[in-house]
Design a protein around this motif. Structure first.
Motif, PDB file in Angstrom:
ATOM      1  N   SER A 195       0.753  -1.139   0.015  1.00 18.12           N
ATOM      2  CA  SER A 195      -0.059   0.034   0.149  1.00 18.12           C
ATOM      3  C   SER A 195       0.908   1.464   0.236  1.00 18.12           C
ATOM      4  N   GLU A 196       2.150   1.128   0.608  1.00 20.82           N
ATOM      5  CA  GLU A 196       2.789   2.349   1.018  1.00 20.82           C
ATOM      6  C   GLU A 196       3.542   2.575  -0.545  1.00 20.82           C
ATOM      7  N   ILE A 197       4.034   1.587  -1.109  1.00 17.57           N
ATOM      8  CA  ILE A 197       4.724   1.513  -2.279  1.00 17.57           C
ATOM      9  C   ILE A 197       3.990   2.293  -3.242  1.00 17.57           C
ATOM     10  N   LEU A 198       2.767   1.582  -3.690  1.00 16.86           N
ATOM     11  CA  LEU A 198       1.999   1.996  -4.736  1.00 16.86           C
ATOM     12  C   LEU A 198       1.400   3.536  -4.501  1.00 16.86           C
ATOM     13  N   HIS A 199       1.276   3.964  -3.138  1.00 14.18           N
ATOM     14  CA  HIS A 199       1.003   5.311  -3.029  1.00 14.18           C
ATOM     15  C   HIS A 199       2.128   6.263  -3.467  1.00 14.18           C
ATOM     16  N   ARG A 200       3.318   5.856  -3.147  1.00 16.06           N
ATOM     17  CA  ARG A 200       4.336   6.747  -3.543  1.00 16.06           C
ATOM     18  C   ARG A 200       4.580   6.543  -5.012  1.00 16.06           C
ATOM     19  N   ALA A 201       4.172   5.771  -5.916  1.00 20.43           N
ATOM     20  CA  ALA A 201       4.244   5.683  -7.058  1.00 20.43           C
ATOM     21  C   ALA A 201       3.051   6.097  -7.848  1.00 20.43           C
ATOM     22  N   GLY A 202       2.054   6.339  -7.127  1.00 20.80           N
ATOM     23  CA  GLY A 202       0.827   7.220  -7.675  1.00 20.80           C
ATOM     24  C   GLY A 202       0.003   6.047  -8.385  1.00 20.80           C
ATOM     25  N   ILE A 203       0.064   4.904  -8.373  1.00 23.24           N
ATOM     26  CA  ILE A 203      -0.572   3.957  -8.839  1.00 23.24           C
ATOM     27  C   ILE A 203      -1.694   3.352  -8.303  1.00 23.24           C
ATOM     28  N   ASP A 204      -2.825   3.609  -8.847  1.00 21.91           N
ATOM     29  CA  ASP A 204      -4.165   2.870  -8.054  1.00 21.91           C
ATOM     30  C   ASP A 204      -3.861   1.452  -7.894  1.00 21.91           C
ATOM     31  N   PRO A 205      -4.166   0.786  -6.723  1.00 21.89           N
ATOM     32  CA  PRO A 205      -3.856  -0.475  -6.315  1.00 21.89           C
ATOM     33  C   PRO A 205      -4.794  -1.521  -7.266  1.00 21.89           C
ATOM     34  N   ARG A 206      -5.841  -0.884  -7.867  1.00 23.64           N
ATOM     35  CA  ARG A 206      -6.821  -1.680  -8.542  1.00 23.64           C
ATOM     36  C   ARG A 206      -6.483  -2.021 -10.221  1.00 23.64           C
ATOM     37  N   ARG A 207      -5.566  -1.164 -10.665  1.00 23.08           N
ATOM     38  CA  ARG A 207      -5.079  -0.885 -11.702  1.00 23.08           C
ATOM     39  C   ARG A 207      -4.533  -2.482 -12.237  1.00 23.08           C
ATOM     40  N   VAL A 208      -4.936  -2.809 -13.427  1.00 19.91           N
ATOM     41  CA  VAL A 208      -4.731  -4.165 -14.039  1.00 19.91           C
ATOM     42  C   VAL A 208      -3.050  -4.132 -14.205  1.00 19.91           C
ATOM     43  N   ALA A 209      -2.294  -5.020 -13.751  1.00 18.30           N
ATOM     44  CA  ALA A 209      -0.860  -5.081 -13.818  1.00 18.30           C
ATOM     45  C   ALA A 209      -0.327  -5.017 -15.072  1.00 18.30           C
ATOM     46  N   CYS A 266      -4.309  13.333   2.133  1.00 18.72           N
ATOM     47  CA  CYS A 266      -3.299  12.737   1.444  1.00 18.72           C
ATOM     48  C   CYS A 266      -1.937  13.557   1.609  1.00 18.72           C
ATOM     49  N   PRO A 267      -0.987  12.932   1.703  1.00 13.68           N
ATOM     50  CA  PRO A 267       0.419  13.438   2.149  1.00 13.68           C
ATOM     51  C   PRO A 267       1.244  13.973   0.993  1.00 13.68           C
ATOM     52  N   THR A 268       0.863  13.433  -0.161  1.00 13.62           N
ATOM     53  CA  THR A 268       1.292  13.816  -1.397  1.00 13.62           C
ATOM     54  C   THR A 268       1.315  15.499  -1.679  1.00 13.62           C
ATOM     55  N   PRO A 269       2.386  15.996  -1.901  1.00 14.28           N
ATOM     56  CA  PRO A 269       2.390  17.480  -1.990  1.00 14.28           C
ATOM     57  C   PRO A 269       1.617  17.749  -3.070  1.00 14.28           C
ATOM     58  N   GLY A 270       0.698  18.920  -2.817  1.00  6.77           N
ATOM     59  CA  GLY A 270      -0.078  19.436  -3.855  1.00  6.77           C
ATOM     60  C   GLY A 270      -1.320  18.590  -4.306  1.00  6.77           C
ATOM     61  N   CYS A 271      -1.610  17.631  -3.481  1.00  3.93           N
ATOM     62  CA  CYS A 271      -2.960  16.852  -3.582  1.00  3.93           C
ATOM     63  C   CYS A 271      -3.870  17.091  -2.528  1.00  3.93           C
ATOM     64  N   PRO A 289      -7.530   8.107  -4.015  1.00  2.03           N
ATOM     65  CA  PRO A 289      -8.289   7.756  -5.166  1.00  2.03           C
ATOM     66  C   PRO A 289      -8.047   9.197  -6.157  1.00  2.03           C
ATOM     67  N   LYS A 290      -7.183  10.269  -5.550  1.00  4.67           N
ATOM     68  CA  LYS A 290      -7.379  11.374  -6.278  1.00  4.67           C
ATOM     69  C   LYS A 290      -5.941  11.365  -7.109  1.00  4.67           C
ATOM     70  N   CYS A 291      -4.774  10.903  -6.170  1.00  2.00           N
ATOM     71  CA  CYS A 291      -3.503  11.157  -6.785  1.00  2.00           C
ATOM     72  C   CYS A 291      -2.956   9.557  -7.493  1.00  2.00           C
TER      73      CYS A 291
END
Length: 293
Positions: A195-209, A266-271, A289-291
């Motif tokens: 969960s932490e990795i995907l947040h930093r990558a900005g990738i939705d965890p539901r995206r088809v790999a 969300c801790p992402t700057p600007g989000c 879900p936004k970033c």
């Protein structure tokens, strides 16, 4: 928490296991097991036959980690495998490094395996729910053990690189979170750190790999290493029953960006989004879900 054959539980994950290994190394590596008190016949599954006799008198030559398993290579040409499961703890008392001056505590109800070493240290495996495991295997063939043989590369090792990950995920129809949790693709990752990795990558965890661009997949490799390295440096997370070998809590959970932070900004700057909790395959997923797209 769902128990799985490929790792059994979400906790502890690689950083917690690595923290325990590092805590044990200076205490037991190179030391001889003087006595082995096996206080019950099984944990998650049956303990190996004659375990006490096979451990007594053995010297710990090397202490390593594979995925979420601690491996102790012994002078008897066997390797002791340890898995903490959901509630397993490894506790140290009486060691000679100066950190512990008190006498060994009396064994408690859930102290299932107690090892005394020639330097005065005692290592106790405590597991209230008995979801942990121990096994003995020939050192020469340990990679073929049923718990280890199908594991993918270590995320902190050289075999885990951008080209490898892109190739393994090519055409895969599973969600990217499920792909990173698949121990056959990469070993040691669990629910929290994915969960932490995907947040930093900005990738939705539901995206088809298989539908994520190669460039975005490539970013997961350095981000995975960074998240795990930070967690290990912090001493591992201390959620639920996890403790470090010295009895102190880890504190990486205070640095979580999204895990267990439902509703937080969300801790992402600007989000200006907020962390949301969803359920994937029976497990909680935390994301913005936004970033994360």
């Amino acid at each position: 928490m769902t128990m799985r054959r490929d790792g059994w539980s979400d906790m502890p994950e690689l950083p917690e296991v690595e923290t325990v290994r590092r805590g044990l190394m200076p205490v037991i590596e190179g030391r001889v097991i003087v006595t082995a008190d096996i206080r019950r016949p099984d944990l998650r599954f049956a303990l190996p036959e004659g375990m006490a006799g096979r451990l007594t008198g053995a010297r710990v030559l090397r202490l390593t980690r594979r995925s979420k398993y601690i491996l102790a290579d012994l002078s008897t040409d066997e390797t002791l495998l340890i898995h903490l499961g959901m509630s397993g703890r490894i506790l140290i008392s009486g060691d000679t490094l100066g950190a512990f001056h008190h006498a060994h505590p009396a064994p408690e109800k859930h102290d299932h395996v107690v090892l005394d070493f020639d330097n005065g240290a005692r290592v106790t495996f405590n597991d209230a729910r008995r979801f942990g495991a121990m096994d003995l295997m020939p050192t020469a063939g340990r990679d073929s053990h049923w718990l280890l043989r199908d594991l993918g590369p270590e995320p902190l090792g050289n075999a885990f690189h951008e080209d490898y990950l892109i190739a393994r995920l090519k055409g895969r129809r599973m969600p990217i979170k499920a792909a990173l949790l698949d121990q056959r693709i990469v070993a040691g990752l669990g629910n929290i750190y994915v969960s932490e990795i995907l947040h930093r990558a900005g990738i939705d965890p539901r995206r088809v790999a298989g539908r994520i661009s190669d460039a975005r997949l490539a970013t997961l490799v350095p981000l995975t290493r960074a998240v795990l390295a930070e967690a290990i440096e912090a001493g591992g997370s201390s959620l639920r029953d996890y403790r470090r070998t010295d009895g102190e809590l880890g504190y990486f959970q205070h640095a979580f960006r999204v895990y267990d932070r439902e509703g937080a900004p969300c801790p992402t700057p600007g989000c200006d989004g907020h962390v949301r909790r969803i359920v994937q395959s029976g497990r909680s997923t935390f994301h913005c879900p936004k970033c994360q797209r």
